[in-house]
Write an enzyme that holds these catalytic residues in place. Structure first.
Site, PDB file in Angstrom:
ATOM      1  N   CYS A 211       0.849  -1.239  -0.055  1.00  0.00           N
ATOM      2  CA  CYS A 211       0.038   0.058   0.054  1.00  0.00           C
ATOM      3  C   CYS A 211       0.788   1.197  -0.010  1.00  0.00           C
ATOM      4  O   CYS A 211       0.658   2.209  -0.933  1.00  0.00           O
ATOM      5  CB  CYS A 211      -0.979   0.058   1.215  1.00  0.00           C
ATOM      6  SG  CYS A 211      -1.964   1.568   1.397  1.00  0.00           S
ATOM      7  N   CYS A 216      -1.759   1.993  -2.916  1.00  0.00           N
ATOM      8  CA  CYS A 216      -2.672   3.016  -2.774  1.00  0.00           C
ATOM      9  C   CYS A 216      -2.042   4.274  -2.710  1.00  0.00           C
ATOM     10  O   CYS A 216      -2.592   5.355  -3.294  1.00  0.00           O
ATOM     11  CB  CYS A 216      -3.360   2.582  -1.240  1.00  0.00           C
ATOM     12  SG  CYS A 216      -3.638   1.193  -0.751  1.00  0.00           S
ATOM     13  N   LYS A 219      -0.319   5.497  -6.123  1.00  0.00           N
ATOM     14  CA  LYS A 219      -1.599   5.393  -6.986  1.00  0.00           C
ATOM     15  C   LYS A 219      -2.435   6.832  -6.836  1.00  0.00           C
ATOM     16  O   LYS A 219      -2.780   7.083  -7.623  1.00  0.00           O
ATOM     17  CB  LYS A 219      -2.250   4.033  -6.888  1.00  0.00           C
ATOM     18  CG  LYS A 219      -3.446   3.911  -7.615  1.00  0.00           C
ATOM     19  CD  LYS A 219      -4.947   4.329  -6.898  1.00  0.00           C
ATOM     20  CE  LYS A 219      -4.993   3.654  -5.680  1.00  0.00           C
ATOM     21  NZ  LYS A 219      -5.523   2.336  -5.771  1.00  0.00           N
ATOM     22  N   TYR A 353      -8.726  -3.532 -10.980  1.00  0.00           N
ATOM     23  CA  TYR A 353      -8.891  -2.306 -10.611  1.00  0.00           C
ATOM     24  C   TYR A 353      -7.522  -1.473 -10.790  1.00  0.00           C
ATOM     25  O   TYR A 353      -6.999  -0.311 -11.216  1.00  0.00           O
ATOM     26  CB  TYR A 353      -9.492  -2.012  -9.231  1.00  0.00           C
ATOM     27  CG  TYR A 353      -8.523  -2.568  -8.114  1.00  0.00           C
ATOM     28  CD1 TYR A 353      -7.597  -1.806  -7.662  1.00  0.00           C
ATOM     29  CD2 TYR A 353      -8.510  -3.815  -7.733  1.00  0.00           C
ATOM     30  CE1 TYR A 353      -6.740  -2.222  -6.579  1.00  0.00           C
ATOM     31  CE2 TYR A 353      -7.960  -4.213  -6.577  1.00  0.00           C
ATOM     32  CZ  TYR A 353      -7.087  -3.605  -6.197  1.00  0.00           C
ATOM     33  OH  TYR A 353      -6.282  -4.009  -4.888  1.00  0.00           O
ATOM     34  N   GLU A 357      -6.962   1.830 -13.000  1.00  0.00           N
ATOM     35  CA  GLU A 357      -6.390   3.031 -12.276  1.00  0.00           C
ATOM     36  C   GLU A 357      -5.066   3.414 -12.937  1.00  0.00           C
ATOM     37  O   GLU A 357      -5.129   4.607 -13.147  1.00  0.00           O
ATOM     38  CB  GLU A 357      -6.436   2.490 -10.812  1.00  0.00           C
ATOM     39  CG  GLU A 357      -7.452   2.512 -10.053  1.00  0.00           C
ATOM     40  CD  GLU A 357      -7.214   1.963  -8.352  1.00  0.00           C
ATOM     41  OE1 GLU A 357      -8.174   2.073  -7.715  1.00  0.00           O
ATOM     42  OE2 GLU A 357      -6.211   1.367  -8.296  1.00  0.00           O
ATOM     43  N   GLU A 630     -25.594  14.571  -2.153  1.00  0.00           N
ATOM     44  CA  GLU A 630     -27.023  14.849  -1.708  1.00  0.00           C
ATOM     45  C   GLU A 630     -27.787  13.923  -2.645  1.00  0.00           C
ATOM     46  O   GLU A 630     -29.178  13.741  -2.219  1.00  0.00           O
ATOM     47  CB  GLU A 630     -27.092  16.539  -2.215  1.00  0.00           C
ATOM     48  CG  GLU A 630     -28.626  16.814  -2.155  1.00  0.00           C
ATOM     49  CD  GLU A 630     -28.603  18.464  -2.905  1.00  0.00           C
ATOM     50  OE1 GLU A 630     -29.544  19.149  -2.419  1.00  0.00           O
ATOM     51  OE2 GLU A 630     -27.569  18.587  -3.446  1.00  0.00           O
TER      52      GLU A 630
END
Length: 650
Positions: A211, A216, A219, A353, A357, A630
């Site tokens: 990570c 993470c 990335k 992913y 990504e 919202e």
């Protein structure tokens, strides 16, 4: 002629062989591994003073059996005796051997051994005072795990005070570090072993795991770099003026800044371990026997340590294709984030992913990017959302080659970057295509780092196909003193926060009497593609399969972020969807959002979903205007109704 008694591992007299002490820990012999046992007081070889009476000989034999965890009655000229010793050496299990052919009254001793054991020839092996037998019987017992079980259930009960550590963690990633620091907080003696095997391109990194170093963190930072490029284009409509030619991106500047930040995190982790009094070694951990591990540093120096408990947190590494040229010329995400040159025209192979990504931010940096996909995008995720991501990426310049796989990669030109030729075949085998690229990035899945850490030496079960480790709901493996967390687990989510949570809770259960277990249900996640995707709970496909179409209501809508209206881009591309269980008061069991800051939106709603959020509660929630989240307070159109969900304004 005196008897010859040989010990495996530590230099100890026979009387001390059964139980290593704090003053003589089992790790004392780390490299000089097998020695003739010496008398602790006078340095003389231990002798078996053979008496004339059988009773004395029986007493002498029984004393050897009683005082040694593993006792081998042997013969120096016997090949099977040599083999049985090698077996215990390979398991790094200490043993004591009495060489009968070098022992006074050796034949009489062997006669008495026959009367006691009914074994007609050496070697004769005892483990924890239990007769195992000759070489064949010992080998069979080893293969069936009986020797390991004997050592675990009996031998280590009385040796517990002599372990070097209370807990040894194999793997210094997010989960391993969290568990180690949590255990140390409760006064436990903890060691972390972490070692990064270099990639085929030679890339390696520091403490912190995937990570922090190659996942993470870099990335998300490079994703942000791409978003800033889009923001520059949007800024013109907000009044910012600049020459288009003056705007360019420097790959080298970006990677240097990203790596500098990662380096600061690596240092911070080491400082944190030191402050928590956790021992850290940059060494490869490998089980060699029950409660025993070998640590090998990058210079090949070996050390051996023991622990009462172990935690496997070794994570995963990228998979290669297994075709000519893949490891020689291709890179993976392990290499990309520290690549010292701009990758240029890039082929991304895969539909994970990671693939999407990386393709997304590379395209956002104005590079020519193609994605080669074998089948579907984002397997395991909601497929409606996955397809919308793919459509958006195509509209923004990413090319897709679908239902093809590379079968060969060749180098055309050397350089930084060079030029590669990729030969690919259609999945039905009917068509061959070729293409030239500067860089080929493989993102076709990841493999658990479990096959080279000696799990077979301790009898641990893994999934033979995937290498994943099956565990109980308390992260315990089939070997009672070994636990596992993170990406190596079978059937669990491969997410950093999950590993951290599991590691901390495990340490609390082990050392404080806590009972709370890691909850692997309704875990939120985000895919940082150009149009970010946040999700929590069931995909639509899984919900329909599990509960039935008649029991599921799906509410959905497109929305247009206010920030995108002035630049007039990407209307009706952002999308919100919730999946409700009609039979459970329309409880929200699936949450999905495509749009900017999807992770921030999903994190908040995931807490509500954990608390049992229903559609009525969402409807009664007043939204914040004008923000993207919202939309979830005003969803009214169901898929079943077929109503219009297109938006014309905020």
């Amino acid at each position: 002629m005196g008897s010859s008694v040989r010990k495996g591992k530590a230099v100890l007299p026979a009387e001390q062989a059964a139980r290593p002490s704090r003053e003589q820990p089992r790790r004392a012999a780390t490299e000089d591994y097998h020695h003739e046992a010496q008398n602790a007081n006078n340095g003389q070889a231990i002798t078996a003073s053979c008496k004339n009476k059988d009773a004395d000989l029986q007493f002498k034999i029984q004393a050897y059996i009683d005082k040694n965890t593993v006792m081998i009655f042997s013969n120096t000229a016997c090949s099977l005796s040599a083999k049985v010793k090698e077996l215990f050496k390979s398991m790094s299990i200490p043993y004591c051997s009495l060489e009968l052919d070098q022992t006074e009254d050796g034949q009489k001793l062997q006669d008495v051994l026959y009367e006691l054991t009914m074994e007609t020839s050496v070697p004769i092996v005892f483990v924890q005072q239990k007769q195992i037998g000759d070489y064949d019987k010992t080998l069979k017992a080893h293969k069936e795990g009986k020797i390991q079980k004997l050592l675990e259930t009996k031998g280590h009960d009385h040796m517990q005070d002599s372990y070097d550590y209370d807990l040894i963690v194999i793997g210094g990633g997010s989960g391993g570090l969290a568990a180690s620091k949590e255990a140390a907080k409760y006064g436990k003696k903890v060691m972390v072993l972490d070692y990064v095997t270099p990639t085929p391109q030679g890339t390696r990194w520091g403490l912190g795991g995937t990570c922090v170093n190659v996942g993470c963190i870099p990335k998300k930072l490079m994703h942000q770099a791409a978003l800033l490029g889009q923001a520059l284009q949007d800024s013109r409509k907000f009044g910012w003026q600049f020459e288009e030619k003056a705007v360019k991106h420097s790959w080298e500047t970006m990677t240097e800044a990203v790596q500098n930040y990662i380096g600061s995190l690596n240092w911070g982790y080491r400082v944190s371990l030191r402050e928590k009094k956790v021992t850290y070694e940059n060494a490869f951990g490998e089980f060699v026997g029950p409660h025993t591990i070998k640590a090998t540093n990058n210079k090949g120096k070996e050390k051996f340590y023991t622990a009462e408990k172990f935690l496997i947190a070794t994570g995963e590494r990228p998979r290669y294709l297994g075709v000519p040229g893949d490891k020689e010329y291709c890179i993976t995400s392990d290499d990309l984030f520290s690549l010292p040159y701009c990758p240029g025209k890039t082929l991304v192979v895969g539909a994970s992913y990671v693939a999407l990504e990386c393709a997304g931010f590379l395209a956002g940096l104005s590079l020519d990017v193609t994605v080669m996909v074998r089948s579907i995008l984002l397997r395991g995720f909601d497929q409606e959302m996955a397809n919308k991501i793919g459509e958006h990426m195509e509209e923004h310049g990413v090319k897709f080659i679908k239902e093809f796989v590379p079968i060969k990669v060749e180098q055309i030109e050397e350089g930084t970057p060079g030029k590669l030729k990729v030969i690919a075949q259609s999945t039905d085998g009917r068509e061959i295509i070729e293409g030239e690229y500067n860089t080929v990035l493989l993102a076709v899945g990841r493999d658990a780092c479990t096959r080279t850490i000696g799990l077979d030496k301790v009898g641990m079960k893994i999934n033979e196909r995937s290498g994943k480790i099956p565990v109980s709901d308390e992260e315990q493996t089939n070997v009672p003193y070994i636990y596992a967390i993170g990406d190596v687990l079978e059937g669990k989510l491969e997410l950093t926060p999950v590993a951290i949570q599991a590691g901390r809770l495990l340490a609390r259960r082990l050392y404080t009497g806590a009972t709370l277990k890691c909850d692997y249900v309704n875990v939120p996640t985000t895919v940082f593609t150009p149009l970010e995707y946040g999700a929590c709970g069931f995909s639509e496909e899984t919900a329909l399969e599990k509960f039935g179409e008649e029991n599921i209501e799906v509410y959905h809508s497109y929305f247009w972020p206010l920030e995108w209206t002035v630049p007039s881009r990407d209307n009706n591309k952002c999308y919100a969807k919730i999946i409700c269980n009609i039979q459970d008061n329309e409880r929200v069991i699936g949450f999905h959002v495509l749009g900017p800051n999807a992770g921030e939106v999903t994190q908040g709603f995931s807490a509500a979903i954990k608390c049992g959020l229903t559609k009525a509660q969402l409807d009664n929630t007043i939204g914040i205007h004008p923000v993207c989240a919202e939309i979830f307070t005003t969803l009214s159109v169901t898929k079943r109704s077929g109503g219009n969900i297109l938006q014309s304004g905020c």
